[in-house]
Design a protein around this motif. Structure first.
Motif, PDB file in Angstrom:
ATOM      1  N   UNK A 291       0.833  -1.196   0.000  1.00  0.00           N
ATOM      2  CA  UNK A 291       0.000   0.000   0.000  1.00  0.00           C
ATOM      3  C   UNK A 291       0.869   1.248   0.000  1.00  0.00           C
ATOM      4  N   UNK A 292       0.316   2.354  -0.474  1.00  0.00           N
ATOM      5  CA  UNK A 292       1.016   3.639  -0.447  1.00  0.00           C
ATOM      6  C   UNK A 292      -0.003   4.770  -0.468  1.00  0.00           C
ATOM      7  N   UNK A 293       0.243   5.761   0.372  1.00  0.00           N
ATOM      8  CA  UNK A 293      -0.629   6.937   0.439  1.00  0.00           C
ATOM      9  C   UNK A 293       0.129   8.041   1.154  1.00  0.00           C
ATOM     10  N   UNK A 294      -0.459   9.230   1.170  1.00  0.00           N
ATOM     11  CA  UNK A 294       0.112  10.368   1.882  1.00  0.00           C
ATOM     12  C   UNK A 294      -0.692  10.637   3.146  1.00  0.00           C
ATOM     13  N   UNK A 295       0.030  10.846   4.267  1.00  0.00           N
ATOM     14  CA  UNK A 295      -0.611  11.172   5.542  1.00  0.00           C
ATOM     15  C   UNK A 295       0.227  12.223   6.269  1.00  0.00           C
ATOM     16  N   UNK A 296      -0.381  13.343   6.571  1.00  0.00           N
ATOM     17  CA  UNK A 296       0.288  14.394   7.359  1.00  0.00           C
ATOM     18  C   UNK A 296       1.640  14.793   6.771  1.00  0.00           C
ATOM     19  N   UNK A 297       1.726  14.830   5.446  1.00  0.00           N
ATOM     20  CA  UNK A 297       2.967  15.224   4.806  1.00  0.00           C
ATOM     21  C   UNK A 297       4.004  14.124   4.717  1.00  0.00           C
ATOM     22  N   UNK A 298       3.633  12.894   5.064  1.00  0.00           N
ATOM     23  CA  UNK A 298       4.539  11.746   4.970  1.00  0.00           C
ATOM     24  C   UNK A 298       4.043  10.803   3.877  1.00  0.00           C
TER      25      UNK A 298
ATOM     26  N   UNK B 142      12.159  10.171   9.019  1.00  0.00           N
ATOM     27  CA  UNK B 142      11.305   9.027   8.780  1.00  0.00           C
ATOM     28  C   UNK B 142      11.273   8.095   9.985  1.00  0.00           C
ATOM     29  N   UNK B 143      10.283   7.214  10.003  1.00  0.00           N
ATOM     30  CA  UNK B 143      10.162   6.238  11.091  1.00  0.00           C
ATOM     31  C   UNK B 143       9.320   5.064  10.598  1.00  0.00           C
ATOM     32  N   UNK B 144       9.259   4.017  11.400  1.00  0.00           N
ATOM     33  CA  UNK B 144       8.452   2.858  11.035  1.00  0.00           C
ATOM     34  C   UNK B 144       7.377   2.618  12.089  1.00  0.00           C
TER      35      UNK B 144
ATOM     36  N   UNK C 147      -4.056  -9.529   9.651  1.00  0.00           N
ATOM     37  CA  UNK C 147      -2.666  -9.841   9.940  1.00  0.00           C
ATOM     38  C   UNK C 147      -1.852  -8.604  10.306  1.00  0.00           C
ATOM     39  N   UNK C 148      -0.530  -8.738  10.163  1.00  0.00           N
ATOM     40  CA  UNK C 148       0.362  -7.652  10.531  1.00  0.00           C
ATOM     41  C   UNK C 148       0.484  -6.605   9.456  1.00  0.00           C
ATOM     42  N   UNK C 149       0.808  -5.380   9.889  1.00  0.00           N
ATOM     43  CA  UNK C 149       1.035  -4.262   8.970  1.00  0.00           C
ATOM     44  C   UNK C 149       2.374  -3.619   9.332  1.00  0.00           C
ATOM     45  N   UNK C 150       3.288  -3.602   8.372  1.00  0.00           N
ATOM     46  CA  UNK C 150       4.537  -2.853   8.504  1.00  0.00           C
ATOM     47  C   UNK C 150       4.393  -1.580   7.689  1.00  0.00           C
ATOM     48  N   UNK C 151       4.717  -0.437   8.299  1.00  0.00           N
ATOM     49  CA  UNK C 151       4.665   0.837   7.576  1.00  0.00           C
ATOM     50  C   UNK C 151       5.975   1.579   7.755  1.00  0.00           C
ATOM     51  N   UNK C 152       6.446   2.161   6.674  1.00  0.00           N
ATOM     52  CA  UNK C 152       7.579   3.081   6.738  1.00  0.00           C
ATOM     53  C   UNK C 152       7.080   4.452   6.316  1.00  0.00           C
ATOM     54  N   UNK C 153       7.287   5.425   7.191  1.00  0.00           N
ATOM     55  CA  UNK C 153       6.817   6.794   6.980  1.00  0.00           C
ATOM     56  C   UNK C 153       8.009   7.661   6.590  1.00  0.00           C
ATOM     57  N   UNK C 154       7.921   8.270   5.405  1.00  0.00           N
ATOM     58  CA  UNK C 154       9.026   9.083   4.890  1.00  0.00           C
ATOM     59  C   UNK C 154       8.561  10.514   4.676  1.00  0.00           C
ATOM     60  N   UNK C 155       9.267  11.498   5.269  1.00  0.00           N
ATOM     61  CA  UNK C 155       8.813  12.900   5.173  1.00  0.00           C
ATOM     62  C   UNK C 155       9.021  13.473   3.769  1.00  0.00           C
TER      63      UNK C 155
ATOM     64  N   UNK D 152      16.583   2.383  10.624  1.00  0.00           N
ATOM     65  CA  UNK D 152      17.757   3.193  10.275  1.00  0.00           C
ATOM     66  C   UNK D 152      17.581   3.833   8.908  1.00  0.00           C
ATOM     67  N   UNK D 153      17.058   3.072   7.949  1.00  0.00           N
ATOM     68  CA  UNK D 153      16.809   3.621   6.613  1.00  0.00           C
ATOM     69  C   UNK D 153      15.785   4.748   6.689  1.00  0.00           C
ATOM     70  N   UNK D 154      14.716   4.533   7.453  1.00  0.00           N
ATOM     71  CA  UNK D 154      13.689   5.570   7.583  1.00  0.00           C
ATOM     72  C   UNK D 154      14.281   6.853   8.155  1.00  0.00           C
ATOM     73  N   UNK D 155      15.127   6.727   9.182  1.00  0.00           N
ATOM     74  CA  UNK D 155      15.686   7.906   9.837  1.00  0.00           C
ATOM     75  C   UNK D 155      16.679   8.654   8.957  1.00  0.00           C
ATOM     76  N   UNK D 156      17.219   7.969   7.941  1.00  0.00           N
ATOM     77  CA  UNK D 156      18.122   8.643   7.009  1.00  0.00           C
ATOM     78  C   UNK D 156      17.369   9.584   6.066  1.00  0.00           C
ATOM     79  N   UNK D 157      16.063   9.419   5.989  1.00  0.00           N
ATOM     80  CA  UNK D 157      15.230  10.287   5.145  1.00  0.00           C
ATOM     81  C   UNK D 157      14.758  11.467   5.987  1.00  0.00           C
ATOM     82  N   UNK D 158      15.220  12.658   5.617  1.00  0.00           N
ATOM     83  CA  UNK D 158      15.002  13.864   6.416  1.00  0.00           C
ATOM     84  C   UNK D 158      14.417  14.958   5.533  1.00  0.00           C
ATOM     85  N   UNK D 159      13.456  15.660   6.073  1.00  0.00           N
ATOM     86  CA  UNK D 159      12.900  16.829   5.399  1.00  0.00           C
ATOM     87  C   UNK D 159      12.708  17.909   6.453  1.00  0.00           C
TER      88      UNK D 159
END
Length: 238
Positions: free
Chosen positions: A156-163, A218-220, A230-238, A206-213
């Motif tokens: 899945x992919x979408x925009x939320x709160x600028x992420x 970023x965070x997971x 089931x489970x949901x893994x999300x990576x949030x990138x600014x 670590x990859x998420x945190x390397x993405x900075x705006x």
């Protein structure tokens, strides 16, 4: 023994000192490349012999485990570079549905062999991220979902709160409560004496945190899905 002889021995020992971490990193890099070639050969073999091995449990296990090892080596190299302070995100603009389609294509032969459905649910959006690093995160996450799902995985992919939020969902048993609260482990929390080190989560975080705006990093997130169950893994990138 004279002072000069002592100095000569010390210099000889110094010249033979080996940076063992560098040796390991080089060996891991070679193994990663070899496994990549093996995975390509397995894909070709599946296509050539689809009538005889397409549904073979042993062949599917071989391909799954090879993919898992390849992902582990990619993560180890990334964490080594992170420790050496030379891992950075080379952020470029990407059309997210196309990026997810490439991830799906990589896993389609194995998923079809296992009878697992892989779907994409993405808005038509562009995102700014390091494609190679995010590919490493998603390869591991999809591989992990294959292990626990019943029959379906959804990207899945979408925009939320600028992420930009990219998710991997499955219809397995979901994450236990403690993992939902501790989805971003520190390196000190990794337990190499247990069966699960959370190495993949540490790498993803670590990859998420390397993405900075600006001031945002970023965070997971880990949680369970009320639709698939089931489970949901999300990576949030600014």
């Amino acid at each position: 023994m004279t002072t000069n002889n002592h100095e000569d021995l010390a210099n000889a020992r110094d010249s033979q000192n080996i940076d063992f971490s560098m040796v390991l990193a080089s060996a891991v890099h070679d193994m990663k490349n070899s496994l990549g070639m093996l995975l390509n050969s397995l894909d070709e073999l599946r296509q050539e012999q689809s009538a005889t091995i397409g549904d073979s449990p042993r062949f599917n296990t071989l391909q799954y485990e090879a993919e898992r090892m390849h992902n582990d080596l990619v993560q180890l190299l990334g964490i080594y570079r992170l420790g050496e302070n030379n891992l950075s995100a080379h952020v470029e603009e990407h059309f997210v549905p196309d990026f997810l389609a490439r991830q799906m294509a990589r896993h389609t032969p194995l998923l079809e062999g296992l009878g697992i459905e892989l779907a994409i649910e993405s808005d038509d959006i562009n995102g700014f991220f390091d494609e190679d690093l995010l590919t490493g995160v998603l390869n591991n996450t999809i591989n992990n979902a294959i292990r626990y799902t019943e029959s379906k995985i959804k990207l899945t992919a979408s925009m939320h709160d600028g992420f930009l939020v990219i998710g991997v969902k499955d219809d397995g048993d979901g994450y236990p409560e403690n993992m939902q609260h501790n989805g971003t482990p520190s390196f000190k929390s990794l337990d190499f004496n247990s069966g699960s080190t959370s190495l993949g989560l540490f790498f993803a975080s670590s990859v998420a945190q390397l993405h900075i705006n600006g001031e945002r990093h970023g965070f997971i997130k880990l949680h369970n899905d009320r639709h698939l169950g089931g489970g949901v893994f999300e990576i949030w990138l600014p």
